[in-house]
Design an enzyme around this catalytic site. Structure first.
Site, mmCIF file in Angstrom:
data_model
loop_
_atom_site.group_PDB
_atom_site.id
_atom_site.type_symbol
_atom_site.label_atom_id
_atom_site.label_comp_id
_atom_site.label_asym_id
_atom_site.label_seq_id
_atom_site.Cartn_x
_atom_site.Cartn_y
_atom_site.Cartn_z
ATOM 1 N N SER A 85 0.833 -0.942 0.076
ATOM 2 C CA SER A 85 -0.504 0.076 0.271
ATOM 3 C C SER A 85 0.469 1.078 0.078
ATOM 4 O O SER A 85 0.449 2.627 0.062
ATOM 5 C CB SER A 85 -1.042 0.104 1.002
ATOM 6 N N ASN A 95 -2.031 -2.225 12.900
ATOM 7 C CA ASN A 95 -3.530 -2.051 13.260
ATOM 8 C C ASN A 95 -4.160 -1.223 13.542
ATOM 9 O O ASN A 95 -5.020 0.101 13.121
ATOM 10 C CB ASN A 95 -3.785 -3.733 13.314
ATOM 11 N N THR A 150 -39.858 27.325 -9.337
ATOM 12 C CA THR A 150 -40.126 25.990 -8.953
ATOM 13 C C THR A 150 -40.619 25.787 -10.113
ATOM 14 O O THR A 150 -41.098 26.212 -10.892
ATOM 15 C CB THR A 150 -41.068 25.820 -7.400
ATOM 16 N N HIS A 151 -40.507 24.661 -9.574
ATOM 17 C CA HIS A 151 -40.005 23.273 -11.278
ATOM 18 C C HIS A 151 -39.475 24.147 -12.311
ATOM 19 O O HIS A 151 -40.080 24.053 -13.232
ATOM 20 C CB HIS A 151 -41.575 23.257 -11.027
ATOM 21 N N SER A 199 -13.788 27.150 -28.101
ATOM 22 C CA SER A 199 -14.256 25.671 -28.323
ATOM 23 C C SER A 199 -12.488 25.508 -30.078
ATOM 24 O O SER A 199 -12.021 26.669 -30.462
ATOM 25 C CB SER A 199 -15.934 25.830 -29.319
ATOM 26 N N LYS A 232 -17.433 30.677 -29.708
ATOM 27 C CA LYS A 232 -17.692 29.562 -27.725
ATOM 28 C C LYS A 232 -17.114 30.235 -26.913
ATOM 29 O O LYS A 232 -15.935 30.653 -26.508
ATOM 30 C CB LYS A 232 -17.917 28.136 -28.261
ATOM 31 N N ASN A 263 -17.189 28.625 -23.266
ATOM 32 C CA ASN A 263 -17.636 27.013 -22.187
ATOM 33 C C ASN A 263 -17.372 26.921 -20.787
ATOM 34 O O ASN A 263 -16.621 27.664 -19.994
ATOM 35 C CB ASN A 263 -17.220 25.926 -23.044
ATOM 36 N N GLU A 289 -18.708 22.892 -14.817
ATOM 37 C CA GLU A 289 -19.159 21.392 -15.856
ATOM 38 C C GLU A 289 -18.543 19.930 -14.713
ATOM 39 O O GLU A 289 -18.705 19.113 -14.659
ATOM 40 C CB GLU A 289 -19.041 21.193 -17.433
ATOM 41 N N TYR A 326 -9.472 -6.302 12.793
ATOM 42 C CA TYR A 326 -9.004 -6.336 11.509
ATOM 43 C C TYR A 326 -9.295 -6.716 10.270
ATOM 44 O O TYR A 326 -8.687 -8.331 10.549
ATOM 45 C CB TYR A 326 -7.435 -5.572 11.625
HETATM 46 N N1 ARG Z 1 -0.822 -1.523 5.181
HETATM 47 C C1 ARG Z 1 -1.930 -1.847 6.557
HETATM 48 C C2 ARG Z 1 -3.329 -1.104 5.995
HETATM 49 O O1 ARG Z 1 -4.143 -0.101 5.251
HETATM 50 C C3 ARG Z 1 -1.315 -1.241 7.100
HETATM 51 C C4 ARG Z 1 -2.434 -2.725 8.285
HETATM 52 C C5 ARG Z 1 -1.913 -4.442 8.040
HETATM 53 N N2 ARG Z 1 -1.770 -4.840 9.124
HETATM 54 C C6 ARG Z 1 -2.012 -5.691 8.964
HETATM 55 N N3 ARG Z 1 -2.522 -6.989 9.703
HETATM 56 N N4 ARG Z 1 -1.687 -6.882 7.914
HETATM 57 O O2 ARG Z 1 -4.482 -1.768 6.512
#
Ligand code: ARG
Length: 472
Positions: free
Chosen positions: A22, A110, A155-156, A277, A283, A285, A290, A317
Site C-alpha cells: 500500500s 492495525n 419552482t419546477h 471551442s 464559444k 464554455n 461542468e 482488522y
Molecule cells: N497497510 C495496512 C492497511 O492499510 C496496514 C495494516 C496492516 N496490518 C496487518 N495486520 N497486515 O490496512
C-alpha cells in the site's frame, strides 16, 4: 528486513508481493505515522522499554525522516516498503541502527493505520472547513453587491415568485454552512486515539494511552480495542459528508451553467475560468462548472466503494480495510481541490443585474400577492386563487401583465378589487410581504447578510482554535 520474517520458509510470489503493498498510496500518511510513532516512543520510554538515549535517537531519527521527505520526494521511492509503517521502520534502522527495531515494541500496524487515518481525516476536515468559510464569504459578498436587485425564484424551473438576488445566494451559504457543521460533528467523534489498542486485544506493554492521546491532540483514548482497530466509520462519515458537499457544489454549478446561458443571460462567465471551442470560434464554455458537476459522481462513487468494502467484514482488522484508503484520499483530494477554484469563480462571475431584474418583473410572479390582496379583503383563499387565476388567463389572452388589466374587468371577476390593488402588484410590494426573519424583504436580507457574516467568522475562529490544538 521484512516485518514478519520468522514464520515463513518460502519467499512470497513476487507479483503478489508487489500487488499487496500500500506504500504507493499510504505514503501520504507519513507525517501522521511519524507523529504517532513519536508519541508511542515516548510512551515506551515511560514504560521502561526504551532508555533515554534510545528514545532521543529514535526521536531524532523520526525527525530526520520527516526532513528528508520534505527535502526530496524521491526519498520516498522505496520499491521494497510494504506500507508507510514498514518504510519508517526501514529508514529508522538505516539512520540509527538496530535500536530502530525497538520502536515497534508492543504495538501493531492495525492500531497505527487506524490512528494515521484519523489524523489525516481530522486535518482534511480542518482544511475543508476553512475552504468552506472562504467560499461562503464569496457568496455573501455577492449577496451584498447585489443590493436590492430582484430575480425570479423558480419552482419546477418555472418562474414562481420574485426574491432578492442576495436571498438566493444566501440559500447556498446555508447549505455550505450545514456542511461545515456536519464535518465538525464527524471531527468530534473521530478525535479519539486508537494507540495502545494493539492488533486487536490491546498493547502487550503497559503504555500510557491517555498520554499518547494527548500528545496527538486527541480528546482521549478509544474505549474498545477491537472496535478501535477495525472501525472505519469516521472515514465513511467523512466521505459521506464530502459526498453531500459535492452534491451541493454540483447543484450550484448546474444553476450557474443555466444562468450563464444565452437563454437566461443572468451572468457572464469569467474568461479566467472558461474555455473556448477548438471548432466553434464564438464559444465560451463553463468548463469549471461542468467539471465540478461531473466530479460529484466520483465522490459519490467513493462513498459507496468504501461502505461496500467494510460491509461484510467480521471483527476486527482485515486486510480489506486497506481498500478504504484510496476512495478516502480520492474524495478528499477531489473536493479540496475544487474549493479554491469555485471560490475564485464566484469572485470573478459577473451578474447582469439589469437583465435579472427585468426577468423579475414579468411572468405573473405577483399573482400570489394579488390573491393575498383579495384574501385580506375577506375572500376565501381558494376563491381568491381562482379569481386571480382567471385574471392571469385574461392577461395571457391579451398579452399583458396583471397591472395592465383595467379595474372594471377586475371587478367583474371580484368586486373586492379596488384602486389600491395596483400598488400590491409592484415588485417592491411583493418583496416586502416577506418581512419576517428568513424572508426576502430587503431589510431582512441585509440583516441575514450581516448575521451570516458573523456565523462565517465564528467558523473561521473555530477552525483556527482546533488547528492550533491539533498541532500543539
Ligand atoms: N497497510 C495496512 C492497511 O492499510 C496496514 C495494516 C496492516 N496490518 C496487518 N495486520 N497486515 O490496512
Amino acid at each position: 528486513m521484512k516485518m514478519w520474517p520468522g514464520r515463513f520458509q518460502q519467499p512470497l510470489d513476487p507479483d503478489f508481493e508487489r500487488w499487496q503493498r500500500s506504500f504507493s498510496f499510504d505514503r501520504r500518511l507519513l507525517r501522521y505515522e511519524l507523529a504517532a510513532s513519536s508519541a508511542h516512543a515516548r510512551a515506551l520510554k515511560n514504560a521502561g522499554i526504551l532508555s533515554s538515549e534510545e528514545l532521543i535517537s529514535i526521536l531524532q531519527g523520526l525527525e530526520q525522516i520527516a526532513e528528508q521527505a520534505a527535502a526530496s520526494p524521491s526519498f520516498l521511492d522505496d520499491a521494497e516498503a510494504e506500507d508507510v509503517h514498514h518504510f519508517v521502520e526501514k529508514q529508522l534502522v538505516v539512520l540509527i541502527g538496530e535500536a530502530g527495531y525497538k520502536l515497534h515494541s508492543g504495538r501493531s500496524r492495525n492500531e497505527q493505520i487506524a490512528t494515521d487515518l484519523r489524523l489525516y481525516v481530522r486535518a482534511a476536515i480542518d482544511q475543508l472547513r476553512h475552504e468552506l468559510a472562504e467560499f461562503c464569504t464569496a457568496l455573501v459578498d455577492g449577496a451584498e453587491q447585489a443590493g436590492d436587485a430582484a430575480m425570479p425564484a423558480y419552482t419546477h424551473l418555472q418562474r414562481a415568485e420574485p426574491v432578492l438576488v442576495g436571498h438566493w445566494l444566501l440559500a447556498y451559504v446555508e447549505m455550505f454552512l450545514r456542511d461545515a457543521e456536519r464535518l465538525a460533528d464527524c471531527r468530534k467523534r473521530l478525535n479519539v486515539s486508537p494507540l495502545g489498542s494493539g492488533a486487536v486485544a490491546g498493547a502487550t506493554l503497559p503504555l500510557d494511552r491517555a498520554f499518547m492521546a494527548q500528545a496527538l491532540g486527541f480528546d482521549g483514548p478509544t474505549a474498545n480495542s477491537i472496535d478501535a482497530t477495525s472501525d472505519r466509520d469516521f472515514a465513511m462519515e467523512f466521505v459521506g459528508a464530502f459526498s453531500l458537499i459535492a452534491v451541493h457544489l454540483s447543484r450550484w454549478a448546474e444553476e450557474m451553467i443555466l444562468f450563464s446561458s444565452e437563454e437566461y443571460g443572468f451572468l457572464g462567465l469569467p474568461e479566467t475560468y472558461s474555455t473556448g471551442s477548438s471548432a466553434m470560434p464564438q464559444k465560451k464554455n463553463p468548463d469549471l462548472l461542468e467539471l465540478v458537476r461531473g466530479k460529484s459522481g466520483r465522490v459519490l462513487g467513493n462513498s459507496v466503494a468504501l461502505m461496500v468494502a467494510v460491509k461484510g467484514l467480521p471483527l476486527a482488522y482485515n486486510k480489506d480495510l486497506q481498500e478504504t484508503q484510496e476512495p478516502l484520499f480520492d474524495s478528499s483530494d477531489t473536493v479540496l481541490q475544487m474549493f479554491p477554484l469555485v471560490t475564485g469563480w464566484m469572485k470573478a462571475a459577473e451578474f447582469h443585474f439589469d437583465r435579472i431584474q427585468q426577468a423579475a418583473q414579468s411572468g405573473f410572479m405577483n399573482a400570489w400577492a394579488a390573491a393575498t390582496y383579495l384574501v385580506s379583503r375577506g375572500v376565501p383563499s381558494r376563491l381568491a386563487h381562482e379569481r386571480v387565476g382567471k385574471a392571469v388567463q385574461m392577461c395571457i389572452e391579451r398579452g399583458c401583465e396583471l397591472k395592465d388589466l383595467p379595474l372594471d374587468d377586475l371587478q367583474c371577476l371580484s368586486p373586492e378589487f379596488n384602486h389600491d390593488f395596483y400598488d400590491c402588484l409592484q415588485l417592491s410590494s411583493v418583496l416586502a410581504i416577506h418581512d419576517v426573519p428568513g424572508g426576502t424583504a430587503p431589510a431582512r436580507v441585509r440583516q441575514a447578510i450581516s448575521t451570516t457574516r458573523k456565523r462565517i467568522e465564528l467558523l473561521r475562529q473555530e477552525v483556527r482554535t482546533q488547528e492550533t490544538h491539533a498541532h500543539a
